[in-house]
Design an enzyme around this catalytic site. Structure first.
Site, PDB file in Angstrom:
ATOM      1  N   CYS A  38      32.022  35.329  30.331  1.00 24.93           N
ATOM      2  CA  CYS A  38      31.077  35.078  28.964  1.00 24.93           C
ATOM      3  C   CYS A  38      30.433  33.860  29.298  1.00 24.93           C
ATOM      4  O   CYS A  38      30.613  32.688  28.861  1.00 24.93           O
ATOM      5  CB  CYS A  38      31.852  34.822  28.162  1.00 24.93           C
ATOM      6  N   ARG A  58      28.118  34.473  35.024  1.00 29.75           N
ATOM      7  CA  ARG A  58      29.689  33.956  34.132  1.00 29.75           C
ATOM      8  C   ARG A  58      30.226  35.140  34.176  1.00 29.75           C
ATOM      9  O   ARG A  58      31.401  35.230  33.242  1.00 29.75           O
ATOM     10  CB  ARG A  58      29.240  32.954  33.038  1.00 29.75           C
ATOM     11  N   TRP A 109      31.889  38.962  29.550  1.00 28.05           N
ATOM     12  CA  TRP A 109      33.010  39.370  30.920  1.00 28.05           C
ATOM     13  C   TRP A 109      34.208  40.358  29.951  1.00 28.05           C
ATOM     14  O   TRP A 109      34.388  39.139  29.158  1.00 28.05           O
ATOM     15  CB  TRP A 109      33.277  37.961  31.682  1.00 28.05           C
ATOM     16  N   ASN A 124      33.213  33.004  23.484  1.00 27.52           N
ATOM     17  CA  ASN A 124      33.836  32.917  24.641  1.00 27.52           C
ATOM     18  C   ASN A 124      35.353  32.224  24.788  1.00 27.52           C
ATOM     19  O   ASN A 124      35.440  31.356  24.328  1.00 27.52           O
ATOM     20  CB  ASN A 124      32.692  31.680  25.610  1.00 27.52           C
ATOM     21  N   GLY A 125      36.397  32.867  25.110  1.00 25.59           N
ATOM     22  CA  GLY A 125      37.569  32.657  25.074  1.00 25.59           C
ATOM     23  C   GLY A 125      38.416  33.965  24.408  1.00 25.59           C
ATOM     24  O   GLY A 125      37.994  35.136  25.019  1.00 25.59           O
ATOM     25  N   GLU A 146      40.362  33.984  54.144  1.00 22.26           N
ATOM     26  CA  GLU A 146      39.028  33.402  53.068  1.00 22.26           C
ATOM     27  C   GLU A 146      37.194  34.458  53.295  1.00 22.26           C
ATOM     28  O   GLU A 146      36.645  35.468  53.067  1.00 22.26           O
ATOM     29  CB  GLU A 146      38.377  32.090  53.202  1.00 22.26           C
ATOM     30  N   LYS A 150      35.771  37.285  51.182  1.00 25.13           N
ATOM     31  CA  LYS A 150      34.562  37.627  50.738  1.00 25.13           C
ATOM     32  C   LYS A 150      33.979  38.855  51.006  1.00 25.13           C
ATOM     33  O   LYS A 150      33.496  39.273  51.070  1.00 25.13           O
ATOM     34  CB  LYS A 150      33.556  36.502  51.789  1.00 25.13           C
ATOM     35  N   GLU A 162      35.555  40.764  48.074  1.00 25.18           N
ATOM     36  CA  GLU A 162      34.451  41.552  47.119  1.00 25.18           C
ATOM     37  C   GLU A 162      33.274  41.723  46.502  1.00 25.18           C
ATOM     38  O   GLU A 162      32.642  42.152  45.824  1.00 25.18           O
ATOM     39  CB  GLU A 162      34.500  39.339  45.898  1.00 25.18           C
ATOM     40  N   HIS A 182      54.208  42.129  63.161  1.00 25.22           N
ATOM     41  CA  HIS A 182      55.468  42.389  62.150  1.00 25.22           C
ATOM     42  C   HIS A 182      55.058  43.131  60.651  1.00 25.22           C
ATOM     43  O   HIS A 182      55.734  43.078  59.228  1.00 25.22           O
ATOM     44  CB  HIS A 182      55.905  40.875  61.088  1.00 25.22           C
ATOM     45  N   LYS A 184      32.205  34.681  37.682  1.00 23.94           N
ATOM     46  CA  LYS A 184      31.974  33.206  38.237  1.00 23.94           C
ATOM     47  C   LYS A 184      32.880  32.066  37.887  1.00 23.94           C
ATOM     48  O   LYS A 184      33.719  31.739  38.907  1.00 23.94           O
ATOM     49  CB  LYS A 184      30.701  31.975  38.220  1.00 23.94           C
TER      50      LYS A 184
HETATM   51  C1  F6R Z   1      36.254  34.111  45.327  1.00 24.88           C
HETATM   52  C2  F6R Z   1      35.889  33.473  44.680  1.00 24.88           C
HETATM   53  C3  F6R Z   1      37.003  32.401  42.975  1.00 24.88           C
HETATM   54  C4  F6R Z   1      37.506  31.563  42.849  1.00 24.88           C
HETATM   55  C5  F6R Z   1      38.191  31.574  42.045  1.00 24.88           C
HETATM   56  C6  F6R Z   1      38.598  30.033  41.064  1.00 24.88           C
HETATM   57  O1  F6R Z   1      34.875  33.820  45.857  1.00 24.88           O
HETATM   58  O2  F6R Z   1      34.295  32.865  44.055  1.00 24.88           O
HETATM   59  O3  F6R Z   1      38.611  33.282  43.516  1.00 24.88           O
HETATM   60  O4  F6R Z   1      37.482  31.230  43.765  1.00 24.88           O
HETATM   61  O5  F6R Z   1      37.993  32.098  40.438  1.00 24.88           O
HETATM   62  O6  F6R Z   1      37.340  29.388  40.653  1.00 24.88           O
HETATM   63  P1  F6R Z   1      37.359  27.777  40.734  1.00 24.88           P
HETATM   64  O7  F6R Z   1      37.423  26.841  41.875  1.00 24.88           O
HETATM   65  O8  F6R Z   1      36.019  27.717  39.936  1.00 24.88           O
HETATM   66  O9  F6R Z   1      38.000  27.259  39.577  1.00 24.88           O
END
Ligand code: F6R
Length: 614
Positions: free
Chosen positions: A2, A27, A74, A100-101, A487, A491, A494, A510, A609
């Protein structure tokens, strides 16, 4: 999670709010809305979808006023539909709020308000809060600021809110707890409020980061006042923003994600610039030097983080244990906080967070703090909640990351964690000078090596074309490349919505090997280091089951080239630093595949984000 933005000043508020919402859209983008006060009336426009849809919805309708608020959501409580979109109004229609929250006790409060005759249009906790404020405002006959203060004393949960009153078009009230809120002080009595500084930087560099349980009262043409929930006056602390406006633009790239992938040679350099003296073999990290004894005597390092930041923590574990000889545990912050973990006062807890806002990471920090550990933060966003909640820390200096999928933050986190590990190793005398110099020289050469990998973009795009329609993918790596496999899989899933799994290569037999058939692409990191021969065997196992192998190999590799369907070459570096180079092809691959599948690369579905809720 948000985005909120508000304005009070001399200009038309609407264009400022819309621009601010576009900047904050990373966000959350389930719905968007604005509210403006004009000629004694509140106009509220809101709808499901993105900010551009809100603009269409507003269209030619009147949208005037020099005070207003905007929100991009969000969804937490209730579906992402028009009714649940913010701003919300109180029953009488005089108050509007953006939030927000999460208000955890909203159900109890709602019941009480229903008993007192309030009705609700949405399923949100926010509508409960604005009606609670209205109820107190009306019945207690206090000022709006006082009504907000009394209400927030009844609330359990997290909030960053802005409230305005139709009958007082010269006032905004803002408050926060656990969700961030920044106030920009512009020229000639212009005030800007936002979840982060991105909508503000264009107008002013003078900002106040509101602290938890503080309420700011902004009146037109008057000095802003801050009080806390106990009604004590707080002296505002005005800081200068370091953020540059250009960093928030796409700069000629089609997407923020691509721009951020390409920024990595620079962001990695910015991360070690001024911290490493190659000639003298010195690493200077203020947060480490100031707490030298704690690091020298650390019993253990516990790394807490989520998502990509957690993967960076896993990579760092290898570095810390190898060079600094301190045992490391890497924990999902969301799991750690709900255990009763054993934490000693001589433990160091490293919290890694790009946004510096992740609620679970913040909660893990608070828990570890209570148990007496020293908390060290590795954050990207300057002035963020986590960076202020830790005892010491180091910023990654990667610059704003707008693409929802984290890329340059990951490589910056590993770079900064590597510097910390080397600095601590030097203090603890667990590394030889020769090895230290070698690793420092390797770190120094990383920007060039990453730039070389970026030159393979066309080849990676062609490989993406071949695998863009698969339903599943497997990523394999050993040692510190196992987190790179995780990772890579994250990527891909997502942003392209392809199911992908990351595994330690040796674990494949396994269980996951059962998945392999001629349709399964297996992305393997097979660089030339200690585990090379073992990974080659794993590749043979995949090929024996007709799996397709796409391998990341060291320049000049011959052996894997003969086995794999495709290879992507990367320059040789120290095995401790390979993840920084090996991850780049995976980032590009996900980007291209997502694009070819028609997905929204910068704003993948259901994501946001910064995750400021549990
Ligand atoms: C993946 C991604 C999320 C963040 C996670 C932690 O691409 O962006 O998995 O890495 O939400 O976010 P931060 O680093 O902001 O605590």
């Amino acid at each position: 999670m948000c985005g909120i933005v508000a304005y009070l000043g001399k200009e038309e508020a609407y264009p400022i709010l819309i621009k601010g919402l576009h900047r904050l859209e990373y966000r959350g983008y389930d719905s968007a809305g604005v509210a403006l006060i004009d000629e004694g009336d509140i106009q509220v426009y809101k709808c499901k979808g993105k900010v551009s849809e809100l603009e269409n919805h507003v269209g030619e309708n009147s949208h005037h006023g020099s005070i207003g608020m905007g929100h991009t959501r969000w969804a937490t409580h209730g579906q992402p539909n028009d009714e649940n979109a913010h701003p919300h109004q109180s029953n009488k229609g005089n108050l509007a709020i953006i939030h927000n929250g999460i208000i955890e006790n909203y159900a109890t409060l709602k019941e009480e308000l229903i008993n007192r005759g309030h009705t609700f249009q949405s399923e949100t906790d926010t509508e409960v809060l604005v009606n609670l404020i209205e109820d107190i405002y009306r019945h207690a006959k206090v000022s709006l600021a006082e009504a907000v203060r009394i209400s927030l004393n009844e609330v359990v949960g997290a909030y960053a809110i802005v409230v305005m009153d139709r009958d007082n078009p010269g006032q905004l009230i803002a408050a926060k707890k656990s969700s961030p809120l920044v106030i920009g002080i512009g020229e000639e009595g212009d005030y800007y409020i936002a979840s982060d500084a991105t909508p503000i930087v264009e107008y002013t560099k003078n900002v106040i980061y509101l602290e938890d349980e503080e309420i700011a009262v902004i009146n037109r043409d008057q000095e802003l006042k801050i009080m806390n929930l106990q009604n004590q006056k707080v002296t505002p602390y005005v800081q200068e923003l370091e953020m540059q406006l250009e960093a928030l633009e796409k700069g000629g790239y089609d997407h923020f994600m691509l721009k951020e992938i390409y920024e990595q040679p620079r962001s990695i350099k910015d991360c070690f610039r001024g911290r490493m003296n190659l000639q003298k073999g010195i690493i200077k990290m203020q947060g480490i030097d100031d707490n030298k004894d704690q690091w020298i005597n650390a019993r253990r390092i516990i790394i807490v983080a989520c998502g990509t930041s957690w993967h960076a923590g896993l990579v760092a574990e290898y570095m810390f244990e190898d060079v600094a000889r301190i045992p490391v545990e890497v924990e999902y912050a969301s799991e750690f906080r709900y255990r009763n973990p054993i934490i000693y006062p001589d433990d160091i807890v490293i919290a890694i967070s790009q946004s510096g806002e992740t609620a679970d990471t913040l909660a893990a920090i608070e828990l570890a703090k209570k148990k007496g550990a020293h908390i060290f933060g590795v954050c990207n966003v300057v002035g963020s909640t986590i960076s202020r909640a830790t005892h010491s820390g180091a910023y990654t200096h990667a610059g704003p990351e707008i693409g929802v999928a984290s890329t340059k933050a990951f490589t910056a986190q590993i770079t900064v964690l590597s510097l910390i590990a080397l600095s601590v190793a030097q203090m603890r005398e667990t590394i030889s000078n020769e090895r230290l110099y070698r690793l420092m020289a390797e770190i120094n050469s990383l920007p060039d090596k990453v730039a070389q990998v970026l030159e393979s973009n066309d080849q990676i795009e062609s490989i993406s074309e071949i695998y863009k329609d698969v339903a599943n993918a497997l990523y394999l790596g050993r040692g510190n490349n196992f987190p790179v496999a995780l990772e890579g899989a994250l990527k891909l899933k997502e942003i392209s919505y392809i199911h992908a799994e990351g595994y330690p290569a040796a674990e494949m037999k396994h269980g996951p090997i059962a998945l392999i058939d001629e349709n399964m692409p297996v992305f393997v990191i097979a660089t030339q280091d200690e585990s090379y021969e073992k990974v080659v065997s794993n590749i043979q196992e995949v090929k024996a089951r007709k799996g397709k192998v796409i391998a990341i190999v060291t320049y000049g590799d011959e052996q894997v080239k003969k086995l794999a369907d495709y290879t992507i070459e990367i320059p040789k570096t120290d095995s401790l630093l390979v993840p920084l180079v090996a991850v780049i092809p995976f980032q590009l691959l996900s980007y291209h595949i997502a694009l070819m599948r028609g997905c929204n690369v910068d704003q993948p579905r259901n994501l946001a984000k910064s995750v400021t809720v549990e």
